[in-house]
Design a protein around this motif. Structure first.
Motif, mmCIF file in Angstrom:
data_model
loop_
_atom_site.group_PDB
_atom_site.id
_atom_site.type_symbol
_atom_site.label_atom_id
_atom_site.label_comp_id
_atom_site.label_asym_id
_atom_site.label_seq_id
_atom_site.Cartn_x
_atom_site.Cartn_y
_atom_site.Cartn_z
ATOM 1 N N MET A 15 1.453 17.027 0.557
ATOM 2 C CA MET A 15 1.638 15.593 0.297
ATOM 3 C C MET A 15 0.360 14.817 0.633
ATOM 4 O O MET A 15 0.017 13.847 -0.043
ATOM 5 N N LEU A 25 -2.239 15.315 -2.071
ATOM 6 C CA LEU A 25 -1.829 14.540 -3.243
ATOM 7 C C LEU A 25 -2.065 13.045 -3.027
ATOM 8 O O LEU A 25 -2.501 12.337 -3.933
ATOM 9 N N THR A 26 -1.792 12.579 -1.814
ATOM 10 C CA THR A 26 -1.888 11.148 -1.524
ATOM 11 C C THR A 26 -3.326 10.696 -1.294
ATOM 12 O O THR A 26 -3.756 9.660 -1.811
ATOM 13 N N PHE A 27 -4.060 11.446 -0.516
ATOM 14 C CA PHE A 27 -5.319 10.923 0.036
ATOM 15 C C PHE A 27 -6.581 11.406 -0.657
ATOM 16 O O PHE A 27 -7.629 10.778 -0.520
ATOM 17 N N VAL A 46 -13.407 7.497 4.052
ATOM 18 C CA VAL A 46 -12.519 8.503 3.446
ATOM 19 C C VAL A 46 -11.467 8.890 4.484
ATOM 20 O O VAL A 46 -11.555 8.511 5.646
ATOM 21 N N ILE A 47 -10.481 9.663 4.037
ATOM 22 C CA ILE A 47 -9.468 10.144 4.978
ATOM 23 C C ILE A 47 -9.957 11.454 5.614
ATOM 24 O O ILE A 47 -10.415 12.362 4.911
ATOM 25 N N GLU A 107 -8.252 4.198 11.741
ATOM 26 C CA GLU A 107 -7.093 4.079 10.844
ATOM 27 C C GLU A 107 -7.091 5.142 9.750
ATOM 28 O O GLU A 107 -6.083 5.337 9.085
ATOM 29 N N ASN A 108 -8.241 5.770 9.521
ATOM 30 C CA ASN A 108 -8.372 6.749 8.435
ATOM 31 C C ASN A 108 -8.234 8.193 8.920
ATOM 32 O O ASN A 108 -8.549 9.131 8.190
ATOM 33 N N SER A 135 -2.287 6.060 11.522
ATOM 34 C CA SER A 135 -2.034 4.616 11.516
ATOM 35 C C SER A 135 -0.823 4.316 10.636
ATOM 36 O O SER A 135 -0.541 5.047 9.678
ATOM 37 N N LYS A 144 -0.534 2.328 8.343
ATOM 38 C CA LYS A 144 -0.950 2.231 6.934
ATOM 39 C C LYS A 144 -0.988 3.600 6.265
ATOM 40 O O LYS A 144 -0.473 3.785 5.160
ATOM 41 N N LEU A 145 -1.626 4.561 6.925
ATOM 42 C CA LEU A 145 -1.717 5.915 6.363
ATOM 43 C C LEU A 145 -0.324 6.514 6.164
ATOM 44 O O LEU A 145 -0.031 7.118 5.134
ATOM 45 N N TYR A 178 1.459 5.052 3.143
ATOM 46 C CA TYR A 178 0.983 5.623 1.877
ATOM 47 C C TYR A 178 1.601 7.009 1.652
ATOM 48 O O TYR A 178 2.005 7.364 0.544
ATOM 49 N N ASP A 222 5.236 6.723 0.700
ATOM 50 C CA ASP A 222 5.409 6.295 -0.691
ATOM 51 C C ASP A 222 5.342 7.490 -1.639
ATOM 52 O O ASP A 222 6.165 7.614 -2.554
ATOM 53 N N VAL A 223 4.380 8.367 -1.426
ATOM 54 C CA VAL A 223 4.251 9.531 -2.300
ATOM 55 C C VAL A 223 5.411 10.498 -2.067
ATOM 56 O O VAL A 223 5.996 11.021 -3.014
ATOM 57 N N TRP A 250 -11.659 3.043 2.913
ATOM 58 C CA TRP A 250 -10.927 4.323 2.933
ATOM 59 C C TRP A 250 -9.617 4.267 2.162
ATOM 60 O O TRP A 250 -9.014 5.298 1.879
ATOM 61 N N ILE A 280 -6.806 6.272 -2.462
ATOM 62 C CA ILE A 280 -5.456 6.736 -2.139
ATOM 63 C C ILE A 280 -4.564 6.574 -3.369
ATOM 64 O O ILE A 280 -4.659 5.589 -4.088
ATOM 65 N N ARG A 281 -3.731 7.585 -3.623
ATOM 66 C CA ARG A 281 -2.802 7.519 -4.748
ATOM 67 C C ARG A 281 -1.748 6.460 -4.447
ATOM 68 O O ARG A 281 -1.076 6.515 -3.430
ATOM 69 N N VAL A 284 1.666 4.522 -5.580
ATOM 70 C CA VAL A 284 2.840 4.705 -6.427
ATOM 71 C C VAL A 284 3.890 3.674 -6.069
ATOM 72 O O VAL A 284 3.903 3.130 -4.975
ATOM 73 N N PRO A 326 7.405 3.845 -5.248
ATOM 74 C CA PRO A 326 8.279 4.977 -4.940
ATOM 75 C C PRO A 326 9.696 4.795 -5.455
ATOM 76 O O PRO A 326 10.163 3.680 -5.643
#
Lengths: 358, 358
Positions: A91, A94-96, A175-176, A199-200, A224, A226-227, A230, A233-234, B4, B8-9, B11, B13
């Motif tokens: 995941m 796919l997300t990051f 970047v992550i 946060e990343n 974080s 936020k991460l 995200y 959501d995926v 960062w 990010i993907r 979506v 959801p």
């Protein structure tokens, strides 16, 4: 090839470690814990309300998320759970990792990273570990689409000190950065304290090793809010209900028994350090592993030969043919008794084959 | 936005149905089975060897695959299992829908299809159901990148006869056709017999509805050995170990009790047919559902208003705002007693609000 086969995604799948199933086997090949899960896990499964299995589980697996957050001093919004850390990592890829720039991970590392990158068509580059299998942090001080590495690394067992990890992160604020801590509980300092500062940064752990629950498939990520949002959501766009009712209940029970967890990890660390001494006296060489396995080679005995001799005795270790790791075996730390049997066999074998002077 | 966050993907959801958890609720909102799983499931979970949870499960979940294959008269190579049919469908989208041409699915259908298509950046078109919510087969007789539809369809409950399904497949020999049979066991003819004739047909089913096991997350696909092998390759590249030890054991126990399965389905069908009569006498209109739910509207009472009135009584049904389905409620078939309580409330409410002449 049929026409209907033309638009099918073709991949070279990851080959999971063999899962032999013999009564008398000594299974040191997939880094499982030799001790059973915490006693509360059996209790939790016994108390599962089976009638309620007709109902969907909580898609947010709040009970499990909350238990993990509590244990690590986090808020629930900083924790994500999945079906093993492989699910969490898939995941996360796919997300990051959606940049056109290549993501970076070591040339010798968890063999699933390039499989996920290929699956999701993510470009990647693989900086070489040094001759002692250490990550060279400077290799990660350059433009990239994201970074991932295990700490300690697999299958080498070598740890990267926290200050070097922080240097890597501080060079990569755009970047992550994922630190895959599947084996961290066996003696490596976790990067978890850094998630408040960066946060990343995503830290991924699992119940499969230090919590003796490979069979339940529970992994988690901390980062974080936020991460984590995200990632959720995926996840909700892929499969809303990933954690079944038994996983949630068993996971909560496991995380709550910290005394058992520390006791088990300590026993494995003790057996590992003892095994290192024994392996040395048999002429093996290896870097200083901080995981629940040792990645060893022997000057006089090809890894493949020893792998097969062990296998005939139903002693299973992992052999990764090819490349720089070709002459190594990855030996999971079992119980003291299992390691004694393993070492006794190796000793006898070396004597018989005249491979080592005792 | 931070740098960062740029790659990010993102979506929108899928929003899973609400999972309220009250003692006195009547839960008719997520198509769960009102009856508990087969008695053998409780037994299987009671007998789980908890010490063995330290070991990885069988990545191929052979016992479960074999039990399903046996039940449906297939070979093991024709069966794929996953973490609910959502997992099976997500893997199928990822594996099979890689054309640049749009895939096709109905405008009104399972609301996850467009979410997966968006997640994996798959183009899609959505032919409109007719005014009676029926699939018009001719809409699928054109160039496309793959086809998927549920049979019976959700949330409408409307079935497509097998000969029309075969017509759709025979017009689409060059792409993968997926028939999503989550609700098939409540009175629709399965497309399963066609998998021997059409190598490009995948039939997906689930334990979540007819087998009362939404809480365990077990779905499966049946198709030609070639299709199943492609699906497994992607699954092994995503997460090798998806089915935990409890899912495998519970799933095997559930599939083996065919008598209980048929008895449960029959009871639900009977309650559904009775509920249809009752709803009609209250002035509702709906197409003839073959699923474990009824998708109904009422000329005098807006769906949203009734949804909220029911909710205040802790009777939960599903309301999908917007579009052609805005004035409908999807009502899961519970026990006869639950449906009676639901109908009694509706009757009282209609009287009180003067919405219907009795």
């Amino acid at each position: 090839m049929n026409n209907w086969e033309k638009n099918i995604r073709r991949v070279v799948p990851y080959t999971p470690g063999e899962q032999p199933n013999q009564q008398d086997m000594i299974k040191l090949n997939t880094n499982e814990n030799p001790y059973p899960p915490a006693p509360g896990v059996a209790e939790a499964l016994k108390n599962i309300e089976t009638d309620a299995l007709r109902l969907y589980p909580d898609p947010a697996a709040k009970d499990l998320v909350h238990a993990i957050a509590g244990e690590y001093g986090l808020s629930d919004e900083q924790v994500f759970v999945g079906v093993g850390s492989d699910d969490v990592l898939a995941m996360s890829f796919l997300t990051f990792f959606n940049s056109e720039k290549p993501i970076l991970f070591p040339d010798i590392t968890y063999s699933f990273y390039d499989v996920w990158a290929d699956l999701f068509q993510i470009p990647y580059e693989r900086p070489e570990l040094d001759e002692h299998f250490h990550i060279k942090k400077e290799d990660y001080f350059r433009e990239n689409g994201g970074i991932i590495f295990p700490n300690p690394n697999a299958p080498t067992g070598v740890s990267l000190p926290l200050d070097e990890i922080e240097e890597i992160i501080s060079h990569n604020r755009d970047v992550i950065v994922i630190v895959d801590e599947a084996y961290v509980d066996f003696g490596t300092e976790s990067a978890l304290p850094l998630i408040d500062k960066y946060e990343n940064l995503l830290v991924v752990q699992t119940f499969s090793k230090s919590r003796s629950m490979a069979g339940m498939r529970i992994g988690f990520a901390m980062g974080s809010p936020k991460l984590i949002a995200y990632l959720n959501d995926v996840k909700y766009s892929f499969n809303s209900y990933t954690m079944n009712r038994t996983s949630i209940a068993a996971g909560v029970a496991a995380i709550k028994d910290q005394a058992y967890f520390h006791e088990t990890c300590d026993k494995i660390i003790e057996t590992r350090e003892w095994t290192k001494q024994e392996l040395k006296s048999l002429g093996f060489s290896f870097e200083d592993s901080k995981a629940n396995f040792i990645f060893a080679s022997h000057a006089n005995c090809p890894a493949k030969q020893l792998f097969q001799a062990l296998r005939e005795q139903h002693i299973y270790v992992r052999y990764f043919p090819g490349g720089r790791t070709d002459n190594h075996l990855r030996i999971t730390i079992g119980t003291r008794k299992e390691m004694q049997t393993f070492l006794d066999f190796v000793k006898e074998y070396f004597k018989k084959e005249n491979l080592w002077k005792f």
